[in-house]
Design a protein around this motif. Structure first.
Motif, PDB file in Angstrom:
ATOM      1  N   ILE A 199      46.735  50.156  32.195  1.00  0.00           N
ATOM      2  CA  ILE A 199      47.679  49.026  31.669  1.00  0.00           C
ATOM      3  C   ILE A 199      47.215  48.350  30.578  1.00  0.00           C
ATOM      4  CG2 ILE A 199      48.342  46.795  32.097  1.00  0.00           C
ATOM      5  CD1 ILE A 199      46.893  46.928  35.020  1.00  0.00           C
ATOM      6  N   ASN A 200      48.730  49.037  29.836  1.00  0.00           N
ATOM      7  CA  ASN A 200      48.681  48.811  28.312  1.00  0.00           C
ATOM      8  C   ASN A 200      47.056  49.428  27.276  1.00  0.00           C
ATOM      9  OD1 ASN A 200      51.181  46.846  27.635  1.00  0.00           O
ATOM     10  ND2 ASN A 200      49.491  45.708  27.246  1.00  0.00           N
ATOM     11  N   GLY A 201      46.709  50.695  27.967  1.00  0.00           N
ATOM     12  CA  GLY A 201      46.244  51.342  27.584  1.00  0.00           C
ATOM     13  C   GLY A 201      44.697  51.187  27.723  1.00  0.00           C
ATOM     14  N   PHE A 218      52.084  50.582  33.601  1.00  0.00           N
ATOM     15  CA  PHE A 218      52.431  48.616  34.244  1.00  0.00           C
ATOM     16  C   PHE A 218      51.796  48.127  32.277  1.00  0.00           C
ATOM     17  CE2 PHE A 218      50.876  50.138  38.353  1.00  0.00           C
ATOM     18  CZ  PHE A 218      52.271  50.047  38.405  1.00  0.00           C
ATOM     19  N   ARG A 219      52.715  46.676  32.055  1.00  0.00           N
ATOM     20  CA  ARG A 219      51.933  45.739  30.635  1.00  0.00           C
ATOM     21  C   ARG A 219      51.454  45.031  31.165  1.00  0.00           C
ATOM     22  NH1 ARG A 219      58.675  45.813  28.661  1.00  0.00           N
ATOM     23  NH2 ARG A 219      58.773  47.978  28.813  1.00  0.00           N
ATOM     24  N   SER A 220      50.629  44.530  32.072  1.00  0.00           N
ATOM     25  CA  SER A 220      49.823  43.260  32.575  1.00  0.00           C
ATOM     26  C   SER A 220      49.645  44.010  33.794  1.00  0.00           C
ATOM     27  CB  SER A 220      50.342  42.276  32.039  1.00  0.00           C
ATOM     28  OG  SER A 220      51.474  41.954  33.139  1.00  0.00           O
ATOM     29  N   VAL A 221      47.990  42.368  33.575  1.00  0.00           N
ATOM     30  CA  VAL A 221      47.504  43.064  35.069  1.00  0.00           C
ATOM     31  C   VAL A 221      48.031  41.896  35.504  1.00  0.00           C
ATOM     32  CG1 VAL A 221      45.498  42.304  36.313  1.00  0.00           C
ATOM     33  CG2 VAL A 221      45.570  43.778  34.127  1.00  0.00           C
ATOM     34  N   GLY A 222      48.175  40.973  35.990  1.00  0.00           N
ATOM     35  CA  GLY A 222      49.858  39.922  36.091  1.00  0.00           C
ATOM     36  C   GLY A 222      50.537  40.228  36.871  1.00  0.00           C
ATOM     37  N   GLN A 231      41.840  44.561  39.527  1.00  0.00           N
ATOM     38  CA  GLN A 231      40.577  44.556  39.022  1.00  0.00           C
ATOM     39  C   GLN A 231      40.236  45.161  37.566  1.00  0.00           C
ATOM     40  OE1 GLN A 231      37.732  42.034  41.784  1.00  0.00           O
ATOM     41  NE2 GLN A 231      38.390  43.572  42.568  1.00  0.00           N
ATOM     42  N   ASN A 232      39.427  44.946  36.340  1.00  0.00           N
ATOM     43  CA  ASN A 232      39.119  45.176  35.281  1.00  0.00           C
ATOM     44  C   ASN A 232      37.477  46.038  36.348  1.00  0.00           C
ATOM     45  OD1 ASN A 232      37.460  42.764  35.971  1.00  0.00           O
ATOM     46  ND2 ASN A 232      38.015  42.646  33.334  1.00  0.00           N
ATOM     47  N   LEU A 249      42.681  50.149  40.629  1.00  0.00           N
ATOM     48  CA  LEU A 249      43.435  49.233  41.836  1.00  0.00           C
ATOM     49  C   LEU A 249      42.838  49.235  43.411  1.00  0.00           C
ATOM     50  CD1 LEU A 249      45.737  47.802  43.068  1.00  0.00           C
ATOM     51  CD2 LEU A 249      47.075  50.597  43.216  1.00  0.00           C
ATOM     52  N   TRP A 250      42.242  48.861  44.447  1.00  0.00           N
ATOM     53  CA  TRP A 250      41.549  47.937  45.453  1.00  0.00           C
ATOM     54  C   TRP A 250      42.340  48.159  46.008  1.00  0.00           C
ATOM     55  CZ3 TRP A 250      36.072  47.770  45.509  1.00  0.00           C
ATOM     56  CH2 TRP A 250      35.310  47.560  44.322  1.00  0.00           C
ATOM     57  N   ARG A 251      43.190  49.208  47.392  1.00  0.00           N
ATOM     58  CA  ARG A 251      43.465  49.204  48.742  1.00  0.00           C
ATOM     59  C   ARG A 251      43.151  48.922  50.076  1.00  0.00           C
ATOM     60  NH1 ARG A 251      48.970  50.658  48.531  1.00  0.00           N
ATOM     61  NH2 ARG A 251      48.604  51.455  46.123  1.00  0.00           N
ATOM     62  N   ALA A 252      43.143  48.536  51.340  1.00  0.00           N
ATOM     63  CA  ALA A 252      43.078  48.434  52.896  1.00  0.00           C
ATOM     64  C   ALA A 252      44.151  48.918  52.771  1.00  0.00           C
ATOM     65  CB  ALA A 252      41.730  47.101  52.354  1.00  0.00           C
ATOM     66  N   VAL A 253      43.638  49.843  53.978  1.00  0.00           N
ATOM     67  CA  VAL A 253      44.787  50.341  55.006  1.00  0.00           C
ATOM     68  C   VAL A 253      44.205  50.308  56.581  1.00  0.00           C
ATOM     69  CG1 VAL A 253      46.793  51.038  53.335  1.00  0.00           C
ATOM     70  CG2 VAL A 253      44.809  52.715  54.327  1.00  0.00           C
ATOM     71  N   ASP A 254      44.656  49.460  57.393  1.00  0.00           N
ATOM     72  CA  ASP A 254      44.572  50.029  58.845  1.00  0.00           C
ATOM     73  C   ASP A 254      44.591  51.592  59.937  1.00  0.00           C
ATOM     74  OD1 ASP A 254      46.589  49.952  59.808  1.00  0.00           O
ATOM     75  OD2 ASP A 254      47.063  48.592  60.833  1.00  0.00           O
TER      76      ASP A 254
END
Length: 241
Positions: free
Chosen positions: A88-90, A185-189, A111-112, A95-100
């Motif tokens: 994000i912006n270099g 992406f340009r920002s975390v938010g 998160q960083n 990226l944390w992900r959870a699936v069932d």
């Protein structure tokens, strides 16, 4: 969302609900840029700028995704968790992900870091969001998972293996496609907001096609489109007419 809530959500917009919901569906369902979405709508005779498409997706995407999640059945008791890096912006973020076990997305978090504190935060967020406790969680061998697991949900079985977590790893593929289409992406938010909406809407229109016959897939998609029309308010307008 009820028809009344949907009406308030769309109040003040010059374009009808059908156009707005279709734009949001196209953008979150297919790996298109905003300008490509604008062009696709123009082909259908609808003149709308890419900036308007962006504002619609930002405003309605999260609301639609939330309504879809509330209609989902209770999550499965086997959760697969994984994290991948995104830029994000270099700057490197995770990226944390959870699936069932059925592939339903339970939650994502940008998160960083990927240390114990980051894993703990993700675990707590999942428990709060789903309102459920899994029977077993499956992760890779990142030590942060084990440390956070012992602190947050020690009674849950924890399996760690780089071979058992393909379901979570495969669920990142659509995100990678969108990341390339959006040129990052340009920002975390902004990434968190987009991916939260994207995971809800895109997953809704991605049933496990490889397990279905063509007829069963068409029937399932018909049901899912009907649900989409209900939560966006299009079905309510048709009934009123």
């Amino acid at each position: 969302m009820s028809v009344g809530v949907v009406s308030l959500l769309h109040k003040g917009h010059r374009y009808p609900v059908e156009v707005i919901s279709h734009c949001v569906w196209v953008y979150f369902r297919f790996p298109l840029s905003l300008r490509e979405g604008e062009e696709l709508m123009l082909e259908g005779g609808i003149v709308v700028s890419y900036e308007t498409v962006r504002r619609w997706c930002a405003k309605f995407g999260s609301a639609y995704a939330g309504a879809l999640r509330r209609r989902q059945p209770r999550p499965g008791d086997k959760w697969h968790l994984d994290e991948v890096f995104i830029k994000i912006n270099g700057r490197l973020q995770y990226l944390w992900r959870a699936v069932d076990q059925d592939g339903s997305v339970l939650g994502i978090l940008v998160q960083n870091r990927r240390d114990k504190a980051a894993a703990r935060r993700f675990f707590r967020r999942l428990l709060k969001k789903t309102g459920a406790v899994p029977r077993v969680i499956v992760t890779d061998k990142l030590r942060s998972y084990g440390a956070a697991h012992q602190e947050v949900m020690p009674c849950v079985e924890h399996r760690q293996s780089k071979y058992l977590n393909n379901r979570a790893e495969n669920s990142h593929q659509p995100t990678r496609q969108r990341e390339r289409a959006m040129k990052g992406f340009r920002s975390v938010g902004g990434a968190q907001r987009f991916l939260s909406a994207f995971s809800g809407i895109s997953t809704h229109f991605r049933p496990r096609r490889h397990l279905m016959t063509a007829a069963a897939h068409r029937a399932e998609m018909t049901v899912r489109f009907a649900i989409w029309e209900q939560i966006t308010g299009v079905a309510g307008l048709a009934t009123a007419a």
